[in-house]
Design a protein around this motif. Structure first.
Motif, mmCIF file in Angstrom:
data_model
loop_
_atom_site.group_PDB
_atom_site.id
_atom_site.type_symbol
_atom_site.label_atom_id
_atom_site.label_comp_id
_atom_site.label_asym_id
_atom_site.label_seq_id
_atom_site.Cartn_x
_atom_site.Cartn_y
_atom_site.Cartn_z
ATOM 1 N N VAL A 191 -1.433 1.844 11.393
ATOM 2 C CA VAL A 191 -1.620 1.002 12.576
ATOM 3 C C VAL A 191 -0.875 1.637 13.743
ATOM 4 O O VAL A 191 0.302 2.021 13.610
ATOM 5 C CB VAL A 191 -1.100 -0.427 12.338
ATOM 6 N N ALA A 192 -1.559 1.765 14.886
ATOM 7 C CA ALA A 192 -0.945 2.347 16.082
ATOM 8 C C ALA A 192 -1.440 1.588 17.305
ATOM 9 O O ALA A 192 -2.447 0.868 17.250
ATOM 10 C CB ALA A 192 -1.290 3.825 16.198
ATOM 11 N N PHE A 193 -0.744 1.780 18.411
ATOM 12 C CA PHE A 193 -1.129 1.153 19.677
ATOM 13 C C PHE A 193 -1.291 2.218 20.756
ATOM 14 O O PHE A 193 -0.599 3.243 20.733
ATOM 15 C CB PHE A 193 -0.073 0.143 20.127
ATOM 16 N N ASN A 194 -2.215 1.955 21.696
ATOM 17 C CA ASN A 194 -2.343 2.850 22.847
ATOM 18 C C ASN A 194 -2.678 2.040 24.091
ATOM 19 O O ASN A 194 -3.206 0.929 24.008
ATOM 20 C CB ASN A 194 -3.395 3.934 22.611
ATOM 21 N N GLU A 195 -2.329 2.604 25.241
ATOM 22 C CA GLU A 195 -2.660 1.986 26.512
ATOM 23 C C GLU A 195 -4.080 2.354 26.886
ATOM 24 O O GLU A 195 -4.473 3.526 26.793
ATOM 25 C CB GLU A 195 -1.682 2.436 27.599
ATOM 26 N N ILE A 196 -4.851 1.380 27.318
ATOM 27 C CA ILE A 196 -6.269 1.582 27.589
ATOM 28 C C ILE A 196 -6.503 2.631 28.656
ATOM 29 O O ILE A 196 -7.396 3.476 28.534
ATOM 30 C CB ILE A 196 -6.929 0.248 28.019
ATOM 31 N N LEU A 197 -5.716 2.630 29.721
ATOM 32 C CA LEU A 197 -5.977 3.494 30.874
ATOM 33 C C LEU A 197 -5.105 4.738 30.888
ATOM 34 O O LEU A 197 -4.965 5.385 31.927
ATOM 35 C CB LEU A 197 -5.789 2.707 32.174
ATOM 36 N N SER A 198 -4.522 5.099 29.767
ATOM 37 C CA SER A 198 -3.712 6.312 29.718
ATOM 38 C C SER A 198 -3.784 6.903 28.316
ATOM 39 O O SER A 198 -4.407 6.340 27.418
ATOM 40 C CB SER A 198 -2.254 6.013 30.086
ATOM 41 N N ASP A 199 -3.129 8.051 28.126
ATOM 42 C CA ASP A 199 -3.085 8.684 26.816
ATOM 43 C C ASP A 199 -1.858 8.247 26.021
ATOM 44 O O ASP A 199 -1.619 8.764 24.932
ATOM 45 C CB ASP A 199 -3.047 10.214 26.969
ATOM 46 N N ARG A 200 -1.073 7.311 26.558
ATOM 47 C CA ARG A 200 0.183 6.949 25.898
ATOM 48 C C ARG A 200 -0.093 6.210 24.591
ATOM 49 O O ARG A 200 -0.892 5.291 24.530
ATOM 50 C CB ARG A 200 1.046 6.092 26.823
ATOM 51 N N MET A 201 0.599 6.664 23.546
ATOM 52 C CA MET A 201 0.424 6.126 22.204
ATOM 53 C C MET A 201 1.767 5.684 21.648
ATOM 54 O O MET A 201 2.826 6.030 22.154
ATOM 55 C CB MET A 201 -0.134 7.217 21.269
ATOM 56 N N SER A 202 1.701 4.934 20.557
ATOM 57 C CA SER A 202 2.888 4.681 19.751
ATOM 58 C C SER A 202 2.854 5.598 18.537
ATOM 59 O O SER A 202 1.798 6.127 18.182
ATOM 60 C CB SER A 202 2.916 3.231 19.265
ATOM 61 N N ASP A 203 3.992 5.811 17.908
ATOM 62 C CA ASP A 203 3.973 6.387 16.573
ATOM 63 C C ASP A 203 3.238 5.403 15.666
ATOM 64 O O ASP A 203 3.422 4.190 15.777
ATOM 65 C CB ASP A 203 5.388 6.582 16.041
ATOM 66 N N SER A 204 2.406 5.919 14.801
ATOM 67 C CA SER A 204 1.712 5.024 13.876
ATOM 68 C C SER A 204 2.671 4.539 12.793
ATOM 69 O O SER A 204 3.677 5.178 12.491
ATOM 70 C CB SER A 204 0.516 5.740 13.242
ATOM 71 N N ARG A 205 2.351 3.406 12.230
ATOM 72 C CA ARG A 205 3.103 2.852 11.111
ATOM 73 C C ARG A 205 2.195 2.835 9.878
ATOM 74 O O ARG A 205 1.014 2.514 9.963
ATOM 75 C CB ARG A 205 3.582 1.442 11.433
ATOM 76 N N TYR A 206 2.791 3.150 8.728
ATOM 77 C CA TYR A 206 2.054 3.222 7.469
ATOM 78 C C TYR A 206 2.340 1.993 6.619
ATOM 79 O O TYR A 206 3.476 1.489 6.600
ATOM 80 C CB TYR A 206 2.478 4.471 6.708
ATOM 81 N N ILE A 207 1.313 1.521 5.937
ATOM 82 C CA ILE A 207 1.511 0.455 4.963
ATOM 83 C C ILE A 207 0.620 0.731 3.752
ATOM 84 O O ILE A 207 -0.567 1.046 3.886
ATOM 85 C CB ILE A 207 1.219 -0.937 5.569
ATOM 86 N N HIS A 208 1.218 0.654 2.574
ATOM 87 C CA HIS A 208 0.478 0.871 1.332
ATOM 88 C C HIS A 208 0.051 -0.483 0.778
ATOM 89 O O HIS A 208 0.873 -1.393 0.631
ATOM 90 C CB HIS A 208 1.362 1.592 0.310
ATOM 91 N N VAL A 209 -1.230 -0.607 0.496
ATOM 92 C CA VAL A 209 -1.768 -1.850 -0.068
ATOM 93 C C VAL A 209 -2.208 -1.534 -1.504
ATOM 94 O O VAL A 209 -3.233 -0.886 -1.721
ATOM 95 C CB VAL A 209 -2.957 -2.380 0.757
ATOM 96 N N PRO A 210 -1.434 -1.936 -2.493
ATOM 97 C CA PRO A 210 -1.781 -1.603 -3.883
ATOM 98 C C PRO A 210 -2.986 -2.389 -4.368
ATOM 99 O O PRO A 210 -3.348 -3.429 -3.810
ATOM 100 C CB PRO A 210 -0.511 -1.992 -4.661
ATOM 101 N N ALA A 211 -3.600 -1.884 -5.426
ATOM 102 C CA ALA A 211 -4.713 -2.589 -6.034
ATOM 103 C C ALA A 211 -4.224 -3.877 -6.674
ATOM 104 O O ALA A 211 -3.084 -3.971 -7.135
ATOM 105 C CB ALA A 211 -5.380 -1.712 -7.082
ATOM 106 N N VAL A 212 -5.092 -4.882 -6.697
ATOM 107 C CA VAL A 212 -4.739 -6.159 -7.311
ATOM 108 C C VAL A 212 -5.794 -6.515 -8.350
ATOM 109 O O VAL A 212 -6.941 -6.055 -8.277
ATOM 110 C CB VAL A 212 -4.646 -7.296 -6.257
ATOM 111 N N GLY A 213 -5.402 -7.351 -9.287
ATOM 112 C CA GLY A 213 -6.353 -7.829 -10.269
ATOM 113 C C GLY A 213 -6.648 -6.846 -11.371
ATOM 114 O O GLY A 213 -6.121 -5.753 -11.423
#
Length: 213
Positions: A191-213
């Protein structure tokens, strides 16, 4: 065949003998053609090739996102956004020792930049897909209106699913719809964020979603 520019003393495009000339980012470049070596490759060379292959297997399917995510970071530098991302992932996102090298999804970044990264990021399965949540509260209206980028790597199919627009940071949540055969399967998400009218970004964040069931 090579073509000259600005006369015999100017730049050229194409191959002449053992050198090749071309333009890269508006710069005239000349380099020697690689020579084939008959020497067996060293373990260091083999490890580097394996690192390259692992990094490329992650980056190539999401080239468009990577170009956006690393665009600002390469401004003024003699390298492309993709090459910067490739260099980062070869150095930082490969685990193990040769020949037992592997791609470490937790170290991967789909973007780098000065914007604040996602806080309190979480994800859980629902009957319709994967529900993401993050801290969307802020007194800064421009921050709340930042665009949210979500990238999923689906372990079961080795495929990708991407959302690059239509999700405001201030919403604080998004239900990522997925087909029933993929619900509950293992997923690596960014997941990351960016400004619509510029190239400015955030560092992305990682999340692991394990299998269930």
């Amino acid at each position: 065949m090579a073509t000259f520019k600005d006369g015999a003393n100017g730049s050229f495009n194409g191959k002449v003998g053992s050198v090749v000339g071309y333009q890269w980012r508006g710069i005239n470049v000349m380099r020697s053609l690689p020579k084939k070596s008959k020497k067996p490759r060293s373990e260091k060379q083999l490890a580097n090739e394996r690192r390259m292959k692992l990094a490329m297997s992650f980056l190539s399917p999401i080239t468009t996102v990577i170009r956006l995510g690393y665009q600002q970071a390469t401004e003024g530098l003699p390298m492309t956004p993709f090459n910067m991302a490739l260099s980062y992932h070869k150095k930082q996102a490969i685990g193990g020792s040769y020949p037992e090298l592997y791609f470490d999804y937790s170290k991967a970044k789909i973007s780098i930049g000065p914007l604040a990264s996602a806080e309190s990021l979480a994800a859980e399965w629902t009957g319709d897909g994967l529900s993401f949540s993050w801290d969307g509260s802020s007194d800064n209206l421009l921050m709340k209106e930042q665009n949210t980028i979500i990238v999923l790597h689906l372990e079961a199919t080795k495929g990708w699913d991407i959302r690059t627009s239509g999700i405001q940071r201030g919403a604080g949540h998004y239900l990522f719809p997925l087909p029933s055969n993929l619900i509950g399967k293992e997923i690596h998400a960014y997941v990351a964020f960016n400004e619509i009218l510029s190239d400015r970004m955030s560092d992305s964040r990682y999340i692991h979603v394990p299998a269930v069931g």
